[in-house]
Structures are given as C-alpha cells and as structure tokens.
Design an enzyme around this catalytic site. Structure first.
Site, short mmCIF file in Angstrom:
data_model
loop_
_atom_site.label_atom_id
_atom_site.label_comp_id
_atom_site.label_asym_id
_atom_site.label_seq_id
_atom_site.Cartn_x
_atom_site.Cartn_y
_atom_site.Cartn_z
N SER A 26 70.88 93.32 60.04
CA SER A 26 71.83 93.40 59.20
C SER A 26 72.29 93.52 57.71
O SER A 26 73.02 94.30 57.33
CB SER A 26 73.24 92.32 58.94
OG SER A 26 72.49 90.74 58.18
N LYS A 64 72.81 87.55 53.69
CA LYS A 64 73.91 88.43 53.77
C LYS A 64 73.97 88.98 51.82
O LYS A 64 73.53 88.22 50.53
CB LYS A 64 75.50 88.28 54.20
CG LYS A 64 75.64 87.79 55.74
CD LYS A 64 75.43 89.65 56.38
CE LYS A 64 75.26 88.57 57.56
NZ LYS A 64 75.11 89.03 58.72
#
EC number: 3.4.21.-
Length: 197
Positions: A71, A114
């Site tokens: 990600s 993230k």
C-alpha cells in the site's frame, strides 16, 4: 576410672564437635540461601527496571519497524525496515504528508502504515481526481485522513473513513533497510490530494 573419664571426655568432645559442625553447617546453609535469594531478587529487580526502561523507550521515543504490504509503494516497499519516532504523536506534531503507523480501525491487533492526507477540519477529495463527479468529506475534530501512496492497492480512509488521532502510534521518517534506499523518506506521489480548497 581413667577409661570412663576418657570416654566421657571423648563423648563431650564429640558433642561439642557435632554442635559446632551443626552450627557451622546451618550457618553455611543460611548464608548460601540468603545469597541465592538475594541474587534472585536482584535479578528480578533488574529485569523489571530494564523492562520498564525498554517499554518507555519504545512507547515514547520510537523503534525499528518492518513494513509489509504494497500500500505504500513506491515510497516503502514490502519488507523495508524503517525507524518510527513516537514523540510527534504525544506533542500533536503530526503534519499533513507524514507517514504514520496507526492501529487498524478494523482490526485493533494489527498496525497500518499510511500517509496523513488530511488533518481535522480539512476538506478531502474522497474519489479519484479523474472522476467526473467529485465527492468530498471533512475530517472531524480529533481525527486524521490516511491514504496509502499506492492508491490502487491500499485499504485506507477512503474505505473506513477518518481515524481517531489516538490510534496513531508513531511517525516514520527514516528508512534503514535496504541500504540502497537508506535515508529520509521521499515526498508523497499524491501531493495533489493533500487539500482541495
């Protein structure tokens, strides 16, 4: 008479020797037991003391983390080792563009890595910039909006919404491994998503 006196003296000496030996043995046994117990309690004390120091260091200062998953590519690849510092989150020093480690809002036993796209009060574009109809969301007070750098392969705030600031565990700013990529992390490839005024 001489014999019985000698026997009595010998028995008396034997009793004295036995008492002295018994007292010496008991004293030695007590000393050894005291030494073993003392060393055991000192070891337990040092273990607790150093355990507390290590806990405080990892909780408040930071530590080394291995990242997994696609990600955050290309910024962080699968199995990259990074350094995460935890002081920023305690002093509310998390900024837009920072890469953070946070508790997953869908699975509290796992962590996510993230990038912070929006802070409380920010207006966030929640769909792809190429979409004809734009949809936006505002980040509520006490929350942050997180997205992976690899937008096509990231489960992030676009799916589960903004996450509470309290779920942030630390800020990643330095890559340790691989050595070919050693150094500070690069900027987001999705910088255009930071704010949409």
């Amino acid at each position: 008479m001489f014999f019985s006196g000698s026997l009595a003296t010998a028995l008396k000496i034997e009793c004295i020797v036995e008492q002295t030996y018994g007292q010496w043995w008991q004293s030695l046994h007590r000393t050894m037991l005291r030494g073993v117990l003392g060393k055991t309690f000192r070891l337990i004390g040092y273990t607790i003391q150093y355990g507390c120091i290590a806990h405080c260091a990892f909780e408040y200062i930071g530590g080394v983390v291995m990242c997994s998953g696609p990600s955050m590519e290309p910024t962080i690849q699968n199995s990259d080792i990074v350094f995460a510092e935890n002081l920023s989150r305690h002093f509310y020093g998390i900024q837009r563009g920072d890469i953070v480690i946070a508790k997953s809002p869908t699975d509290p036993k796992s962590n996510i890595c993230k990038r912070v796209i929006g802070l409380e009060g920010d207006k966030i574009l929640t769909n792809s910039p190429s979409d004809f109809f734009k949809s936006h969301s505002y980040v509520p007070t006490g929350h942050v909006w997180l997205e992976g750098d690899n937008l096509q392969n990231s489960t992030d705030s676009r799916y589960y919404g903004p996450i509470p600031y309290g779920l942030i565990r630390g800020r990643i700013f330095f890559k340790i491994w691989p050595l070919s990529d050693f150094g500070f992390l690069r900027d987001s490839p999705n910088g255009h998503r930071f704010s949409d005024d």
